[in-house]
Design an enzyme around this catalytic site. Structure first.
Site, PDB file in Angstrom:
ATOM      1  CE  LYS A   1      -7.844   2.067  -1.103  1.00 47.65           C
ATOM      2  NZ  LYS A   1      -6.600   2.557  -0.565  1.00 47.65           N
TER       3      LYS A   1
ATOM      4  CG  HIS B   1      -1.834   1.178   1.266  1.00 46.79           C
ATOM      5  ND1 HIS B   1      -3.178   1.058   1.488  1.00 46.79           N
ATOM      6  CD2 HIS B   1      -1.629   2.495   1.079  1.00 46.79           C
ATOM      7  CE1 HIS B   1      -3.750   2.246   1.450  1.00 46.79           C
ATOM      8  NE2 HIS B   1      -2.809   3.150   1.196  1.00 46.79           N
TER       9      HIS B   1
ATOM     10  CG  HIS C   1      -5.047   2.334   5.639  1.00 50.13           C
ATOM     11  ND1 HIS C   1      -6.375   2.185   5.910  1.00 50.13           N
ATOM     12  CD2 HIS C   1      -4.988   3.016   4.484  1.00 50.13           C
ATOM     13  CE1 HIS C   1      -7.083   2.763   4.968  1.00 50.13           C
ATOM     14  NE2 HIS C   1      -6.252   3.275   4.073  1.00 50.13           N
TER      15      HIS C   1
ATOM     16  CG  HIS D   1      -0.806   7.142  -1.221  1.00 45.26           C
ATOM     17  ND1 HIS D   1      -2.034   7.329  -1.805  1.00 45.26           N
ATOM     18  CD2 HIS D   1      -1.037   6.454  -0.073  1.00 45.26           C
ATOM     19  CE1 HIS D   1      -2.973   6.793  -1.036  1.00 45.26           C
ATOM     20  NE2 HIS D   1      -2.392   6.249   0.014  1.00 45.26           N
TER      21      HIS D   1
ATOM     22  CG  ASP E   1      -1.620   4.861   3.785  1.00 49.22           C
ATOM     23  OD1 ASP E   1      -1.549   5.298   2.620  1.00 49.22           O
ATOM     24  OD2 ASP E   1      -2.574   5.117   4.539  1.00 49.22           O
TER      25      ASP E   1
ATOM     26  CG  HIS F   1      -9.880   4.464   2.992  1.00 51.72           C
ATOM     27  ND1 HIS F   1      -8.708   5.145   3.175  1.00 51.72           N
ATOM     28  CD2 HIS F   1     -10.702   4.852   3.997  1.00 51.72           C
ATOM     29  CE1 HIS F   1      -8.819   5.925   4.239  1.00 51.72           C
ATOM     30  NE2 HIS F   1     -10.018   5.765   4.743  1.00 51.72           N
TER      31      HIS F   1
HETATM   32  O1  DOR Z   1      -3.739   9.458   5.409  1.00 55.26           O
HETATM   33  C1  DOR Z   1      -4.036   9.111   4.283  1.00 55.26           C
HETATM   34  N1  DOR Z   1      -3.479   9.673   3.202  1.00 55.26           N
HETATM   35  N2  DOR Z   1      -4.940   8.138   4.119  1.00 55.26           N
HETATM   36  C2  DOR Z   1      -5.411   7.809   2.919  1.00 55.26           C
HETATM   37  O2  DOR Z   1      -6.237   6.959   2.853  1.00 55.26           O
HETATM   38  C3  DOR Z   1      -4.966   8.535   1.714  1.00 55.26           C
HETATM   39  C4  DOR Z   1      -3.660   9.126   1.913  1.00 55.26           C
HETATM   40  C5  DOR Z   1      -3.259  10.125   0.860  1.00 55.26           C
HETATM   41  O3  DOR Z   1      -3.502   9.909  -0.323  1.00 55.26           O
HETATM   42  O4  DOR Z   1      -2.661  11.138   1.226  1.00 55.26           O
HETATM   43 ZN    ZN Z   2      -3.334   5.097   1.450  1.00 53.27          ZN
END
Ligand code: DOR
Ligand code: ZN
Length: 347
Positions: A100, A14, A175, A16, A248, A137
């Site tokens: 997702k 997971h 998460h 980004h 995450d 999520h």
């Molecule tokens: O804290 C988070 N940030 N939770 C998420 O689900 C998305 C993520 C983000 O894209 O910044």
């Molecule tokens: Zn995330």
């Protein structure tokens, strides 16, 4: 005392990495320590179709350091209008690894997420048929639900029904942030698995706003109580196949994090593997680190484990406070920035 540990190279299930200059700045931190990572599709605009996804994958590959063998695993952002045929095509062609779910407005860049679950049942049916993983999520966004209870409400109101409705669909509750979440995953394994971040195992809400407000600790799902943290640490370090690594790591420009209306997300890739190792050491479970980081995820996703290895040593170093980003974003704050980190990746 163990001072050196070698495990199969881990994967991050997971992550980004964003796009543009932010992508270029943050991707090398993950590519260095992880063989593969599931990349989240919550860009602006989101990665909704096979075509969007192929283009994003090319931009990710172009941002890799020269010679890197890192493999991005891509996901489809589920909306009320997602076309099951496009999802199937993308999965069969190896473009999408999974779909997702962002409930609409649950978190960063989720405005285009699902507003009505009835509208996506056809997609879930198709995914069950083609054996495609469903990443969630898992938070209920009903305004009447307290923000600390959103994970439990999602399980009680939705996920506990879906696992019966789609008995062959493989779910990942991402998460995990609560004892309720960790317990549910275990009770519904192997159909359901869960990822756990480093920070949900390190922090409590006291750290977040008990002694001065730390905007960088604002994440979704929110950091909860010491009881929840203990349950997550026990779950991750148990070696149970239903729990695996998902950082995450979610970078944001400094100005969006430190703001009167700050965004959720914590950039932890520069210290993630080292922090997990610390947690496993503190729990007396270094012998379970490889299962959590490198074996359980591939098993659930039905992929081969990595053949390469990685070695960590107990050698203190100082985490950078921020990472520079070219252009208007300027910089992203790093989780544990400026702290002494006990473990270091050495090979
Ligand atoms: O804290 C988070 N940030 N939770 C998420 O689900 C998305 C993520 C983000 O894209 O910044
Ligand atoms: Zn995330």
């Amino acid at each position: 005392m163990t001072t050196r540990i070698t495990i199969r190279k881990p994967d991050d299930w997971h992550l980004h990495v964003r796009d543009g200059e932010m992508l270029k700045a943050v991707l090398p931190y993950t590519a260095k320590n992880f063989a593969r990572a599931i990349l989240m599709p919550n860009l602006i605009p989101p990665v909704r179709t096979t075509a969007d996804c192929s283009a994003y994958r090319e931009r990710v590959l172009a941002a890799l350091p020269p010679g890197s063998k890192f493999k991005p695993l891509m996901t489809c952002y589920l909306t009320d209008d997602t076309d099951p045929d496009d999802v199937e095509r993308g999965f069969r062609d190896g473009v999408f690894t999974g779909v997702k779910l962002y409930p609409a407005n649950a978190t960063t860049n989720s405005a285009a997420g699902v507003t009505d679950y009835k509208k996506v049942m056809r997609v879930l049916e198709r995914m069950e048929k083609i054996d495609m993983p469903f990443l969630m999520h898992g938070e209920d966004t009903d305004p009447d639900v307290d923000i600390f209870d959103r994970e439990k409400a999602f399980i009680d109101r939705h996920l506990s029904k879906w696992i019966k409705q789609f008995p062959k669909l493989r779910f990942i509750l991402e998460h995990l942030s609560s004892k309720d979440g960790a317990d549910f995953v275990k009770s519904a394994a192997p159909q359901v698995a869960g990822t756990i971040t480093p920070y949900h195992m390190m922090l409590t809400r006291n750290d977040w706003f008990g002694h001065g407000l730390k905007p960088y600790m604002y994440v979704m799902p929110v950091i909860k109580t010491a009881r929840d943290r203990t349950a997550l640490r026990k779950a991750a370090t148990s070696g149970e196949a239903c729990y695996f690594l998902g950082t995450d790591s979610a970078p944001h420009p400094y100005s969006r994090k430190v703001s009167t209306n700050g965004v959720p997300g914590m950039f932890n890739a520069p210290v993630a593997l080292e922090t997990y190792t610390q947690v496993f050491e503190e729990e007396g479970a270094l012998d379970k680190l490889e299962a959590f980081a490198s074996l359980n995820g591939p098993k659930h996703y039905r992929m081969p484990v990595n053949e390469e290895t990685i070695t960590l040593e107990r050698t203190p170093w100082t985490a950078p406070e921020e990472v520079k980003v070219a252009g208007p974003d300027e910089r992203a704050l790093v989780y544990r920035g400026g702290e002494t980190i006990a473990w270091k990746v050495v090979g």
